[in-house]
Motif scaffolding. Structure first.
Motif, PDB file in Angstrom:
ATOM      1  N   LEU A 268       0.215  -3.690 -14.884  1.00  0.00           N
ATOM      2  CA  LEU A 268       0.703  -4.231 -13.628  1.00  0.00           C
ATOM      3  C   LEU A 268      -0.460  -4.638 -12.735  1.00  0.00           C
ATOM      4  O   LEU A 268      -1.550  -4.066 -12.821  1.00  0.00           O
ATOM      5  N   GLU A 269      -0.222  -5.626 -11.877  1.00  0.00           N
ATOM      6  CA  GLU A 269      -1.230  -5.981 -10.880  1.00  0.00           C
ATOM      7  C   GLU A 269      -1.380  -4.834  -9.886  1.00  0.00           C
ATOM      8  O   GLU A 269      -0.523  -3.960  -9.763  1.00  0.00           O
ATOM      9  N   ALA A 270      -2.487  -4.847  -9.159  1.00  0.00           N
ATOM     10  CA  ALA A 270      -2.784  -3.755  -8.221  1.00  0.00           C
ATOM     11  C   ALA A 270      -1.652  -3.566  -7.224  1.00  0.00           C
ATOM     12  O   ALA A 270      -1.229  -2.432  -6.944  1.00  0.00           O
ATOM     13  N   GLU A 271      -1.132  -4.674  -6.675  1.00  0.00           N
ATOM     14  CA  GLU A 271      -0.067  -4.561  -5.682  1.00  0.00           C
ATOM     15  C   GLU A 271       1.190  -3.966  -6.288  1.00  0.00           C
ATOM     16  O   GLU A 271       1.897  -3.176  -5.644  1.00  0.00           O
ATOM     17  N   ALA A 272       1.509  -4.342  -7.537  1.00  0.00           N
ATOM     18  CA  ALA A 272       2.712  -3.825  -8.180  1.00  0.00           C
ATOM     19  C   ALA A 272       2.594  -2.337  -8.467  1.00  0.00           C
ATOM     20  O   ALA A 272       3.598  -1.600  -8.400  1.00  0.00           O
ATOM     21  N   LEU A 278       5.703   3.463  -4.198  1.00  0.00           N
ATOM     22  CA  LEU A 278       6.523   3.539  -2.988  1.00  0.00           C
ATOM     23  C   LEU A 278       8.003   3.580  -3.342  1.00  0.00           C
ATOM     24  O   LEU A 278       8.774   4.339  -2.741  1.00  0.00           O
ATOM     25  N   VAL A 279       8.417   2.771  -4.300  1.00  0.00           N
ATOM     26  CA  VAL A 279       9.830   2.724  -4.685  1.00  0.00           C
ATOM     27  C   VAL A 279      10.263   4.049  -5.289  1.00  0.00           C
ATOM     28  O   VAL A 279      11.285   4.634  -4.906  1.00  0.00           O
ATOM     29  N   VAL A 280       9.492   4.536  -6.251  1.00  0.00           N
ATOM     30  CA  VAL A 280       9.869   5.777  -6.941  1.00  0.00           C
ATOM     31  C   VAL A 280       9.867   6.956  -5.976  1.00  0.00           C
ATOM     32  O   VAL A 280      10.717   7.837  -6.048  1.00  0.00           O
ATOM     33  N   ALA A 281       8.915   6.973  -5.039  1.00  0.00           N
ATOM     34  CA  ALA A 281       8.816   8.094  -4.099  1.00  0.00           C
ATOM     35  C   ALA A 281       9.845   8.008  -2.983  1.00  0.00           C
ATOM     36  O   ALA A 281       9.931   8.916  -2.150  1.00  0.00           O
ATOM     37  N   GLY A 282      10.607   6.918  -2.920  1.00  0.00           N
ATOM     38  CA  GLY A 282      11.601   6.785  -1.864  1.00  0.00           C
ATOM     39  C   GLY A 282      11.039   6.382  -0.531  1.00  0.00           C
ATOM     40  O   GLY A 282      11.703   6.545   0.500  1.00  0.00           O
ATOM     41  N   ARG A 283       9.832   5.827  -0.505  1.00  0.00           N
ATOM     42  CA  ARG A 283       9.190   5.416   0.750  1.00  0.00           C
ATOM     43  C   ARG A 283       9.201   3.901   0.934  1.00  0.00           C
ATOM     44  O   ARG A 283       8.558   3.379   1.824  1.00  0.00           O
ATOM     45  N   TRP A 284       9.945   3.211   0.093  1.00  0.00           N
ATOM     46  CA  TRP A 284       9.947   1.752   0.106  1.00  0.00           C
ATOM     47  C   TRP A 284      10.618   1.230   1.368  1.00  0.00           C
ATOM     48  O   TRP A 284      11.717   1.629   1.737  1.00  0.00           O
ATOM     49  N   ASN A 285       9.958   0.322   2.047  1.00  0.00           N
ATOM     50  CA  ASN A 285      10.505  -0.341   3.228  1.00  0.00           C
ATOM     51  C   ASN A 285      10.743  -1.795   2.862  1.00  0.00           C
ATOM     52  O   ASN A 285       9.807  -2.561   2.675  1.00  0.00           O
ATOM     53  N   ALA A 287      11.943  -4.227   4.591  1.00  0.00           N
ATOM     54  CA  ALA A 287      11.960  -5.183   5.700  1.00  0.00           C
ATOM     55  C   ALA A 287      11.038  -6.360   5.403  1.00  0.00           C
ATOM     56  O   ALA A 287       9.980  -6.209   4.783  1.00  0.00           O
ATOM     57  N   LEU A 288      11.462  -7.534   5.850  1.00  0.00           N
ATOM     58  CA  LEU A 288      10.670  -8.744   5.666  1.00  0.00           C
ATOM     59  C   LEU A 288       9.964  -9.120   6.967  1.00  0.00           C
ATOM     60  O   LEU A 288      10.435  -8.788   8.057  1.00  0.00           O
ATOM     61  N   TYR A 289       8.842  -9.785   6.828  1.00  0.00           N
ATOM     62  CA  TYR A 289       8.079 -10.325   7.958  1.00  0.00           C
ATOM     63  C   TYR A 289       7.470  -9.180   8.785  1.00  0.00           C
ATOM     64  O   TYR A 289       7.541  -8.026   8.427  1.00  0.00           O
ATOM     65  N   GLY A 290       6.854  -9.545   9.873  1.00  0.00           N
ATOM     66  CA  GLY A 290       6.214  -8.567  10.740  1.00  0.00           C
ATOM     67  C   GLY A 290       4.706  -8.631  10.663  1.00  0.00           C
ATOM     68  O   GLY A 290       4.122  -9.318   9.809  1.00  0.00           O
ATOM     69  N   GLY A 313       1.180   3.031   4.542  1.00  0.00           N
ATOM     70  CA  GLY A 313       1.379   1.692   5.087  1.00  0.00           C
ATOM     71  C   GLY A 313       2.763   1.480   5.653  1.00  0.00           C
ATOM     72  O   GLY A 313       3.277   0.355   5.638  1.00  0.00           O
ATOM     73  N   HIS A 314       3.380   2.562   6.182  1.00  0.00           N
ATOM     74  CA  HIS A 314       4.755   2.501   6.698  1.00  0.00           C
ATOM     75  C   HIS A 314       5.734   2.039   5.623  1.00  0.00           C
ATOM     76  O   HIS A 314       6.807   1.515   5.934  1.00  0.00           O
ATOM     77  N   GLY A 315       5.356   2.225   4.364  1.00  0.00           N
ATOM     78  CA  GLY A 315       6.248   1.842   3.276  1.00  0.00           C
ATOM     79  C   GLY A 315       6.330   0.352   3.029  1.00  0.00           C
ATOM     80  O   GLY A 315       7.119  -0.092   2.190  1.00  0.00           O
ATOM     81  N   ARG A 316       5.513  -0.448   3.718  1.00  0.00           N
ATOM     82  CA  ARG A 316       5.580  -1.903   3.543  1.00  0.00           C
ATOM     83  C   ARG A 316       4.943  -2.312   2.224  1.00  0.00           C
ATOM     84  O   ARG A 316       4.036  -1.651   1.705  1.00  0.00           O
TER      85      ARG A 316
END
Length: 460
Positions: A268-272, A278-285, A287-290, A313-316
Motif C-alpha cells: 500500500l502507499e504510505a497514505e493508505a 484509522l479505519v480499523v481503529a475506529g478513528r476514521w473521520n 468529513a470532506l474539505y476543511g 490528525g483528528h482522524g482525517r
C-alpha cells in the motif's frame, strides 16, 4: 514579500545599540507639587516613571503611539506594573466574551487555484549561444509539434496558454487521455501498460497492450473523462479478479508478468497504510474539505512554522495532512511518500529496517493499537476465539484459518500472562479463557501484532 521600512546605521562589528530614547521623559516630565512626598523633596522617580507609563498608555488608546511607547508598555506588562486581564474591568469581560463567540463563527477563506490569460504574449529574441546579453532576431511563438504545432490564437497578443489547454483536452488528441488512463492502471495494478508512466516519448517503454490502452482511452473520452467510470471498468475486469498466485509455467514464459497472468501483490502507499489504521481503529473521520491538519511532531520549531498536531490528525485522511518542505510527515516519508515539490508518476517502493521499526515503535501505530483494543473491549464477545476472529476479519477482510486462530489465541494468552499473571494461571483451561477478555493490554498487543503482519500493508 518583505520590504524595508527603516534602516539603522551602526558599527559593523557591533549590533545596533538601543538609544533608550523612551526614558528621556523621566528627566523632562513635570510632576505637580501634590504628587511629591513632601513640598521640599525632589520628585520621586517612581512617580516620574508612572507618568511615563501612563502617557504611553494614553497615546496607545488614542492611536498615536510610537515604537518607544510600545516598548514601555511591553516592559510594564512583563514586570506586571500594568494589568492585562479580562477580569480587571466589568465592561471589558462581556465584550471579550462576545468577541470570542463571534470569532468562533467565522469561517476560513477558501481559495481556488486558477489560470488566467492576460494576453501578454510576445515573441522573444533568440539568445545567441545561450548568452542572455547577446540577443538576435525575435523568434515567432510556436507550439508542440506532437499536438499539431501552434494553434490559431484568439487574439494576436494571446500568450498561447489557452490554446495549448484546448489542444491537450481536444477529443482528437488521445495523448493526454492515454497518459492518464495508463496512470490509473498503474495505481490499481502496480505497473502500467506503459511501464514508464513519466515518459511516453522515445526514451520510454512501449505499451505491452497497445490495443487495450487505445480502447480504454477511447472509452474514457466517451465517458466525459470520468475517473470513477474508468476505475469501475478496470476493477470488474477478469484481469483485476485474478489470483495473486502465479503458475510455474506462466512464470517460466513471462517472469516479469508483462501479460498479466496473475495480479501481483503490492504494498500500500504510505497514505493508505495510515488511513487503514484509522479505519480499523475506529478513528476514521469521513468529513470532506476543511483546513489542513498539522502532522504530529516530536519537537516543534516556531521559527520554521513547524508545530505539533494531534497524533491521529483528528482522524482525517492523510490527504488533509499539511505538507511542508521543511519537514513532511515522517511516518509517510518513511513509506516512500515523494518529496512535496516533486511530481512522481511511479513511487519508489523500498523495504528497509526503518519501516519495520516504525510499525513497532511509532507513537501513531501504538496509539491506533490502543484505541482499537479499547473499542474492541466494548463488544459482547463470549470467548477469546470469537473476539480474535473478529479483529482478524476487521484487519484483513477475511476470516482466519483454524491454525491462524490458534496462534492468535496463544498470543493473547501469553500477553495476558505477562501483563497480569493472576489473570492467566498456569495450566489454563478453556473455561478460564473468558477472564482474558477484560485484559486490555493483551488485546492491544494483538492489535499491534496484526498491524505488523505483511498482509496488512500488502494487497493482492
Amino acid at each position: 514579500w518583505f520590504g524595508i521600512t527603516r534602516l539603522w546605521v551602526h558599527d559593523p562589528s557591533h549590533p545596533p545599540q538601543d538609544e533608550l530614547a523612551r526614558f528621556v521623559p523621566l528627566y523632562t516630565v513635570a510632576v505637580t507639587a501634590a504628587a511629591r512626598p513632601t513640598p521640599q523633596a525632589e520628585p520621586d522617580w517612581a512617580i516620574r516613571l508612572a507618568h511615563v507609563i501612563r502617557g504611553a498608555v494614553e497615546r496607545w488608546a488614542a492611536g498615536v503611539c510610537d515604537d518607544e511607547d510600545v516598548r514601555i508598555m511591553n516592559d510594564a506588562l512583563t514586570l506586571q506594573w500594568l494589568s492585562n486581564g479580562r477580569a480587571s474591568s466589568q465592561e471589558l469581560e462581556p465584550l471579550v466574551d462576545h468577541y470570542r463567540r463571534v470569532e468562533l463563527q467565522l469561517r476560513a477563506d477558501r481559495t481556488v487555484g486558477s489560470a488566467a490569460d492576460w494576453n501578454e504574449g510576445r515573441d522573444e529574441r533568440l539568445a545567441i549561444r545561450g548568452t542572455y546579453t547577446d540577443l538576435g532576431a525575435p523568434v515567432a511563438r510556436g507550439g508542440i509539434r506532437a499536438l499539431g504545432g501552434a494553434a490559431t490564437r484568439v487574439t494576436e497578443a494571446s500568450s498561447g496558454r489557452r490554446e495549448l489547454a484546448e489542444q491537450l483536452s481536444d477529443p482528437l488528441n488521445p495523448l493526454t487521455a492515454r497518459v492518464y488512463v495508463n496512470r490509473v492502471w498503474h495505481y490499481l495494478f502496480g505497473a502500467g501498460l506503459v511501464r514508464t508512466p513519466d515518459d511516453f516519448g522515445h526514451l520510454g517503454e512501449r505499451p505491452t497492450h497497445p490495443e487495450l490502452l487505445d480502447y480504454l482511452t477511447a472509452r474514457f473520452i466517451e465517458d466525459d473523462w470520468s475517473t470513477k467510470r474508468l476505475i469501475k471498468r478496470l476493477v470488474v475486469s477478469s484481469v483485476w479478479r485474478q489470483s495473486s498466485q502465479a503458475g510455474a509455467n506462466a512464470v517460466a514464459h513471462d517472469p516479469e508478468n508483462r501479460f498479466w497472468h496473475h495480479l501481483p501483490m503490492r504494498r500500500l502507499e504510505a497514505e493508505a497504510i495510515r488511513d487503514s489504521m484509522l479505519v480499523v481503529a475506529g478513528r476514521w473521520n469521513s468529513a470532506l474539505y476543511g483546513p489542513p491538519i498539522e502532522p504530529f511532531r516530536v519537537a516543534e520549531d516556531p521559527q520554521k512554522r513547524l508545530f505539533r498536531g494531534p497524533i491521529d490528525g483528528h482522524g482525517r485522511r492523510s490527504l488533509y495532512l499539511e505538507m511542508t518542505l521543511m519537514e513532511p510527515p515522517r511516518f509517510l516519508a518513511l513509506f516512500n511518500q515523494p518529496i512535496p515539490k516533486v511530481t512522481v508518476g511511479a513511487r519508489d517502493v523500498t523495504n528497509v529496517p526503518d519501516q519495520a521499526l516504525t510499525m513497532l515503535n511509532d507513537p501513531f501505530v501504538i496509539t491506533m493499537a490502543r484505541d482499537w483494543s479499547q473499542r474492541t473491549m466494548l463488544d459482547r464477545a463470549r470467548t477469546v476465539e470469537e473476539r480474535a476472529t473478529r479483529m482478524f476479519a476487521q484487519a484483513f477482510g477475511r476470516l482466519p484459518r483454524p491454525d491462524e486462530t490458534d496462534r492468535l489465541v496463544r498470543l493473547v494468552e501469553q500477553s495476558a500472562k505477562f501483563h497480569s499473571p493472576t489473570v492467566v494461571p498456569a495450566g489454563l483451561r478453556d473455561t478460564e479463557r473468558t477472564a482474558m477478555l477484560d485484559c486490555q493490554p493483551a488485546w492491544q498487543d494483538l492489535a499491534h501484532a496484526l498491524f505488523n503482519l505483511k498482509e496488512f500493508v500488502y494487497v493482492p
